[in-house]
Design a protein around this motif. Structure first.
Motif, mmCIF file in Angstrom:
data_model
loop_
_atom_site.group_PDB
_atom_site.id
_atom_site.type_symbol
_atom_site.label_atom_id
_atom_site.label_comp_id
_atom_site.label_asym_id
_atom_site.label_seq_id
_atom_site.Cartn_x
_atom_site.Cartn_y
_atom_site.Cartn_z
ATOM 1 N N TRP A 5 40.953 39.440 44.969
ATOM 2 C CA TRP A 5 41.487 39.859 43.662
ATOM 3 C C TRP A 5 41.439 38.633 42.781
ATOM 4 N N GLU A 6 40.763 38.734 41.614
ATOM 5 C CA GLU A 6 40.757 37.613 40.670
ATOM 6 C C GLU A 6 41.567 37.994 39.441
ATOM 7 N N VAL B 278 35.042 34.516 33.697
ATOM 8 C CA VAL B 278 35.156 34.573 35.164
ATOM 9 C C VAL B 278 34.346 35.752 35.709
ATOM 10 N N ILE B 279 34.290 36.841 34.957
ATOM 11 C CA ILE B 279 33.458 37.973 35.398
ATOM 12 C C ILE B 279 31.998 37.530 35.426
ATOM 13 N N ASN B 280 31.631 36.825 34.395
ATOM 14 C CA ASN B 280 30.272 36.328 34.312
ATOM 15 C C ASN B 280 29.939 35.412 35.493
ATOM 16 N N ARG B 281 30.843 34.514 35.798
ATOM 17 C CA ARG B 281 30.592 33.552 36.890
ATOM 18 C C ARG B 281 30.492 34.247 38.247
ATOM 19 N N LEU C 170 31.504 45.377 31.083
ATOM 20 C CA LEU C 170 30.794 44.234 31.655
ATOM 21 C C LEU C 170 30.463 44.458 33.121
ATOM 22 N N ASP C 171 31.366 45.135 33.820
ATOM 23 C CA ASP C 171 31.202 45.260 35.273
ATOM 24 C C ASP C 171 31.695 46.612 35.774
#
Ligand code: GCB
Length: 606
Positions: free
Chosen positions: A381-382, A408-411, A447-448
């Motif tokens: 979980w982030e 952070v989603i991108n990374r 985004l995701d």
């Protein structure tokens, strides 16, 4: 005129967030670490940034020599320059300043960093970027006296192109790092963790070809487990109609695509032989991307994650998340964690306790954690640092929060281990807050679409009852997983309270208890009702685990917390001494009694 003013206003508001697009997977690129000793100057009055009329030097055409980013030296013995980086002390990067320098332990303000280096490009046409893993909280970056940009947010990476400024010899990179807490910040003034300042993660120079692979998303199609789907995008001046080859040798996939006018390919690959990533078998495929002049490799796992009614399904099979919450604090050095060794120790402890899942609280942790979780088979979980009381109606605060989450989603979007994006922690419901979090959730979903959304919410009384608890929060309707923190037996009554409590959660979604816990000082024993004893903590775990078993939708827990962590909110002498003592392991690595209660629960839980 009005238009110009408006433009300037908008530009000023947005410029801090309109940073250069992130380069992902810096692990597998040609790079040079700038870690090590950097010179530093402590600047509480920001003399190196403002002149005596409080005007910022970096907005002036000919700033005085006292602008620290110029790294000035007296040009002759009569010249007046009131600082000298090279004669100043050094500090380790990465690392927080609080635990490296005794006189900076409580410091919140500006520190200037300087690193000198030489650099020869391997090919004259190549491009070079400087990449920061994280720097807390506001960073202004300058190379050879020129400003590269500003970054806000203490836990997310950022990069700037330096191709045209870079010299072969005597480059100097100067960073102004300011960790003053701000009301409008994300997080805001008040948190229950230490505000470690500094360049807290590695700094790298990344060398790329002129038209390089900047970004890619390669994951399983959430609607079809036999399909790998995603995109690859290039950065450069000639990126249209370029060949990109994508290969996954273990699946006999080797395909070539041509980029569109934006330098992007989108693809779908059907394959019936995909071996799915799971905690039992964390299988990672070698994925190789080739363009003319460049090859990028990654190790990517493929798995599906979704919810169905009250269940969480990993690869279409029900899973219970046996978790623990973790702060990014080093188990060895007592300070902000940043190394692979730190990550190994933390995740090994979680594994030893029987976990298949960790909650990385309350902000994005360093990339080692998720890369290692991929390899070790630990679900993650982030979380975004939207914590407690943010300025919900401040548009700039929203942009800041969205930027940190997007980064952070991108990374981490190619990490199979990461299954949940958490929008926030313990935020009080209000109209503005609900709009704020809804917008974050919508953005995350666009985004995701391959992961689940949650937030650590709070429990409340069911229709005024003191013994019946529920979740009463409009954001519960939005999330995929209903998570909440609860401290019955610690902040509310004693552990014996737990057996009186009933739960009535009327939403048919999986439930995770994202926090529960009690403070205990390692080595302090006594009655199980005596605060701060290991016995009290053990008792609370026993009673809580019985209590939450009644929640029909319960599909996971991440008690608070793996290891004791520093917090200025915890001053109690001889017990806390500046540490939140809810760890199941003490700050010097010793397991408390409750560690074994949870271990036993996990060993017997299917
Ligand atoms: C919470 C917070 C966490 C605190 C914890 C505590 O609910 O989410 O950040 O550290 O309680 O120990 O009070």
């Amino acid at each position: 005129m009005k238009k110009i003013i408006l433009f300037v206003l908008i530009f000023n508001l947005t410029q801090n967030y309109a940073q250069e697009k992130l380069i992902i997977n810096t692990y597998n690129r040609t790079s040079t670490l700038l870690d090590g000793n950097w010179n530093y100057i402590v600047d509480p009055y920001e003399n190196g940034y403002f002149n005596y009329r409080y005007e910022a030097f970096d907005t002036q055409e000919n700033p005085s020599k006292n602008a620290y980013f110029l790294n000035s030296k007296p040009s002759n013995p009569s010249d007046l320059v009131e600082y000298d980086f090279d004669a100043s002390e050094t500090i380790q990067v990465p690392g927080d300043w609080n635990t490296q320098k005794e006189n900076l332990f409580y410091y919140e303000g500006t520190v200037w960093y300087k690193k000198s280096f030489n650099y020869s490009k391997s090919k004259s046409t190549n491009r070079v970027f400087v990449y920061f893993g994280a720097s807390n909280y506001e960073s202004h970056v300058y190379l050879n006296g020129k400003k590269l940009g500003t970054h806000i947010g203490g836990f997310t990476p950022f990069n700037f192109e330096i191709t045209d400024l870079l010299k072969t010899n005597d480059n100097f990179l100067v960073v102004k790092v300011d960790n003053k807490r701000k009301k409008e910040g994300v997080p805001t003034l008040n948190t229950d963790w230490w505000n470690y300042g500094g360049i807290t993660r590695s700094v790298k120079l990344i060398e790329t070809s002129s038209n390089f692979i900047q970004d890619y998303f390669i994951q399983l199609d959430p609607n079809n487990k036999n399909k790998i789907k995603g995109f690859v995008s290039l950065n450069g001046t000639e990126i249209t109609n370029k060949k990109i080859q994508l290969s996954i040798p273990q699946l006999q996939i080797n395909k070539e695509f041509l980029t569109d006018e934006n330098g992007v390919i989108e693809f779908e690959l059907t394959n019936k032989k995909i071996k799915y990533w799971s905690p039992e078998n964390p299988f990672l495929y070698n994925v190789i991307l080739n363009t003319e002049g460049e090859e990028i490799k990654d190790q990517i796992g493929f798995r599906s994650i979704k919810t169905e009614g009250k269940f969480i399904l990993l690869n279409d099979k029900k899973i219970f998340l046996k978790g623990i919450s973790i702060h990014e604090e080093s188990p060895f050095r007592k300070g902000r964690a940043y190394s692979l060794e730190d990550a190994k120790q933390l995740l090994n402890w979680a594994k030893e306790m029987g976990c298949n899942y960790v909650r990385l609280a309350h902000y994005p942790h360093n990339e080692h954690m998720v890369r290692l979780a991929d390899k070790m088979g630990v679900l993650v979980w982030e979380e975004n640092p939207v914590y407690w009381t943010i300025q919900w109606d401040n548009e700039d605060t929203f942009k800041n929060a969205q930027n940190q989450l997007t980064t952070v989603i991108n990374r981490d979007k190619n990490r199979a281990s990461v299954i949940i994006w958490s929008m926030a922690n313990e935020t009080p419901s209000s109209n503005e807050r609900n709009i704020f979090l809804n917008k974050l959730a919508t953005k995350t979903r666009t985004l995701d679409p391959t992961r689940l959304i949650s937030a650590a919410l709070e429990q409340s009384s069911f229709k005024g009852s003191s013994t019946v608890k529920t979740i009463h929060d409009p954001f519960a309707e939005v999330v995929d997983i209903l998570s909440f923190n609860q401290y019955i037996g610690w902040y509310a009554g004693l552990p014996e309270e737990c057996e009186k409590i009933k739960w009535k959660i009327e939403i048919n979604k999986p439930v995770i208890i994202s926090e529960f816990g009690a403070g205990a000082k390692k080595g302090f024993y006594g009655e199980k009702t005596t605060r701060w004893t290991e016995d009290f903590q053990e008792y609370l775990y026993e009673e809580t685990l019985k209590m939450i078993e009644q929640i029909d939708q319960l599909q996971g827990i991440s008690p608070w917390i793996l290891v004791d962590f520093r917090s200025p909110r915890r001053p109690l002498p001889k017990i806390q001494d500046g540490w939140n003592r809810k760890g199941l392991i003490s700050d010097d690595g010793q397991k408390k009694k409750a560690f074994f209660v949870l271990q036993n629960y996990y060993n017997n839980k299917n």
